[in-house]
Design an enzyme around this catalytic site. Structure first.
Site, PDB file in Angstrom:
ATOM      1  N   ARG A  77       0.800  -1.225   0.000  1.00 43.21           N
ATOM      2  CA  ARG A  77       0.000   0.000   0.000  1.00 43.21           C
ATOM      3  C   ARG A  77       0.835   1.278   0.000  1.00 43.21           C
ATOM      4  O   ARG A  77       0.608   2.173  -0.813  1.00 43.21           O
ATOM      5  CB  ARG A  77      -0.907   0.062   1.237  1.00 43.21           C
ATOM      6  CG  ARG A  77      -2.165  -0.736   1.123  1.00 43.21           C
ATOM      7  CD  ARG A  77      -2.496  -1.370   2.436  1.00 43.21           C
ATOM      8  NE  ARG A  77      -1.498  -2.381   2.711  1.00 43.21           N
ATOM      9  CZ  ARG A  77      -1.584  -3.645   2.265  1.00 43.21           C
ATOM     10  NH1 ARG A  77      -2.646  -4.013   1.612  1.00 43.21           N
ATOM     11  NH2 ARG A  77      -0.633  -4.531   2.486  1.00 43.21           N
ATOM     12  N   THR A  78       1.776   1.368   0.935  1.00 40.18           N
ATOM     13  CA  THR A  78       2.486   2.647   1.091  1.00 40.18           C
ATOM     14  C   THR A  78       3.298   2.938  -0.161  1.00 40.18           C
ATOM     15  O   THR A  78       3.249   4.051  -0.705  1.00 40.18           O
ATOM     16  CB  THR A  78       3.387   2.613   2.343  1.00 40.18           C
ATOM     17  OG1 THR A  78       2.627   2.092   3.427  1.00 40.18           O
ATOM     18  CG2 THR A  78       3.891   3.988   2.691  1.00 40.18           C
ATOM     19  N   LYS A 107      26.087  -3.925  -0.977  1.00 41.11           N
ATOM     20  CA  LYS A 107      27.556  -3.854  -1.119  1.00 41.11           C
ATOM     21  C   LYS A 107      28.178  -3.114   0.043  1.00 41.11           C
ATOM     22  O   LYS A 107      29.368  -2.819   0.039  1.00 41.11           O
ATOM     23  CB  LYS A 107      27.919  -3.131  -2.428  1.00 41.11           C
ATOM     24  CG  LYS A 107      27.346  -3.763  -3.673  1.00 41.11           C
ATOM     25  CD  LYS A 107      27.712  -2.903  -4.872  1.00 41.11           C
ATOM     26  CE  LYS A 107      26.792  -3.171  -6.051  1.00 41.11           C
ATOM     27  NZ  LYS A 107      26.823  -2.090  -7.033  1.00 41.11           N
ATOM     28  N   ARG A 128      11.164   3.726   3.629  1.00 41.95           N
ATOM     29  CA  ARG A 128      10.776   2.728   4.652  1.00 41.95           C
ATOM     30  C   ARG A 128      12.026   1.924   4.980  1.00 41.95           C
ATOM     31  O   ARG A 128      12.740   1.464   4.083  1.00 41.95           O
ATOM     32  CB  ARG A 128       9.679   1.798   4.149  1.00 41.95           C
ATOM     33  CG  ARG A 128       9.422   0.688   5.159  1.00 41.95           C
ATOM     34  CD  ARG A 128       8.213  -0.147   4.850  1.00 41.95           C
ATOM     35  NE  ARG A 128       6.985   0.594   5.081  1.00 41.95           N
ATOM     36  CZ  ARG A 128       5.776   0.051   4.991  1.00 41.95           C
ATOM     37  NH1 ARG A 128       5.653  -1.209   4.668  1.00 41.95           N
ATOM     38  NH2 ARG A 128       4.699   0.785   5.196  1.00 41.95           N
ATOM     39  N   HIS A 156       4.805   5.674  11.659  1.00 46.16           N
ATOM     40  CA  HIS A 156       4.336   5.583  10.275  1.00 46.16           C
ATOM     41  C   HIS A 156       3.394   6.777  10.088  1.00 46.16           C
ATOM     42  O   HIS A 156       2.182   6.625  10.000  1.00 46.16           O
ATOM     43  CB  HIS A 156       3.602   4.251  10.093  1.00 46.16           C
ATOM     44  CG  HIS A 156       3.364   3.842   8.670  1.00 46.16           C
ATOM     45  ND1 HIS A 156       3.580   4.674   7.589  1.00 46.16           N
ATOM     46  CD2 HIS A 156       2.907   2.666   8.154  1.00 46.16           C
ATOM     47  CE1 HIS A 156       3.267   4.021   6.482  1.00 46.16           C
ATOM     48  NE2 HIS A 156       2.859   2.806   6.788  1.00 46.16           N
TER      49      HIS A 156
HETATM   50  N1   CP Z   1      -0.419  -0.075   5.781  1.00 41.11           N
HETATM   51  C1   CP Z   1       0.818  -0.318   5.295  1.00 41.11           C
HETATM   52  O1   CP Z   1       1.817   0.303   5.701  1.00 41.11           O
HETATM   53  O2   CP Z   1       0.834  -1.262   4.306  1.00 41.11           O
HETATM   54  P1   CP Z   1       2.124  -1.723   3.503  1.00 41.11           P
HETATM   55  O3   CP Z   1       3.050  -2.401   4.495  1.00 41.11           O
HETATM   56  O4   CP Z   1       1.617  -2.641   2.439  1.00 41.11           O
HETATM   57  O5   CP Z   1       2.779  -0.490   2.947  1.00 41.11           O
END
Ligand code: CP
Length: 329
Positions: A77-78, A107, A128, A156
């Protein structure tokens, strides 16, 4: 509060209106950065993005701008909503989403060096990373805005913004609600970020988890300091009848060092149609997704199941944020 000028004239989308804002050039690392005014601003812009996408699909607001999308942990999603957000605004994306093994980190390159290189190509970076504080490390190295897309079990923030936006969209207000968070409250970074944002509103909070997955003390102390009406329980049936927002989370297997412990709690909660019979007629079930069994798919068709609409809202929020930090909102 100052009235916002509309971002787009929906009758004349070839010439979007631009105005100044407070996000230009900013990093988005933690929900602690947002006051209520900024939240309202972002939600207004996200709503405009929704109206625009529903009407014409996209505009060229970020034409010529490039996003580096660096995902060192899995994401559906993100990552894809940031990419969709950039593309619907006419920008381009460098997708580093195949895992760290396909980047020069394998590396031995440091995160700081990777960031310093990517900012040579990109105007904004989304990161991320499995380590708490990694987004701050990246922001300290970068001269372009860095957006935290999840730093291990830390925060998040863009998810918390889309969660809050979804509650407002679904229930019309953020005040006067009872929000019950269920599942892995210990490792669930979306729970930590959303809880901190909800403290800005008049809410009651209910935390439902097995003992070993209770909300961390650092977050609970903030809840207590805010003077919010709060309770903890192991049992969903203690809260379901009075809940306006049931925020369900996955038990985060990847954060456990003892897999036996994970096995003991992984199926602790499953939200079923029988449980939903005890819920209010007007309430919502949310989940940051992915789900791995904690919501029975039989409730997907229940109008109160908001989790797929919630995922879509992520794109609108991220469109608003990208336009904001790039000075085009
Ligand atoms: N909600 C969320 O962070 O989903 P993903 O891990 O798929 O990005």
């Amino acid at each position: 509060m100052e009235k916002l000028k509309p971002l787009f004239n929906l009758d004349d989308l070839k010439a979007p209106v631009l105005s100044g804002n407070g996000l230009t050039g900013k990093d988005i690392l933690s929900v602690g950065q947002f006051d209520k005014y900024t939240l309202d601003y972002i939600f207004t812009r996200a709503k405009e993005m929704q109206n625009m996408v529903e009407k014409v699909g996209g505009v060229d607001l970020l034409k010529g701008k490039v996003l580096a999308c660096m995902f060192y942990e899995p994401s559906t999603r993100t990552s894809s909503s940031f990419i969709a957000a950039m593309e619907r605004l006419g920008g381009s994306v460098i997708p580093i989403t195949q895992g760290v093994q396909f980047s020069s980190v394998s590396k031995g390159e440091t995160l700081a060096d990777s960031i310093k290189v990517l900012e040579q190509y990109a105007d904004v970076i989304v990161l991320r990373h499995p380590e708490i504080g990694s987004a701050q490390v990246a922001a300290d190295s970068a001269s372009v805005p860095v957006l935290n897309a999840g730093d291990g079990p830390g925060e998040h923030p863009t998810q918390a913004l889309l969660d809050l936006f979804t509650i407002k969209e679904e229930l019309g207000s953020l005040d006067g609600l009872t929000v019950s968070m269920v599942g892995d409250l210990r490792y669930g970074r979306t729970v930590h970020s959303l809880t901190k944002l909800l403290l800005k509103y008049n809410v009651k909070l209910r935390f439902v988890s097995p003992e070993i997955l209770r909300l961390p003390l650092t977050v609970m102390n903030q809840v207590i300091d805010a003077g919010v009406d709060v309770r903890e329980t192991h049992d969903v049936s203690d809260v379901i009848g009075n809940t306006d927002v049931l925020y369900v989370t996955r038990v985060q297997k990847e954060r456990f060092t003892d897999l036996q412990q994970y096995e003991e709690v992984k199926d602790f909660y499953v939200i079923t149609p029988e449980i939903m019979e005890k819920a209010k007629e007007k309430m919502v079930v949310m989940h940051p997704l992915p789900r791995v069994g904690e919501i029975d798919p039989a409730i997907d068709s229940d109008p109160r199941a908001a989790y797929f609409r919630q995922a879509r809202n992520g794109m609108y929020i991220r469109m608003a944020l990208l336009a904001g930090v790039l000075g085009r909102a």
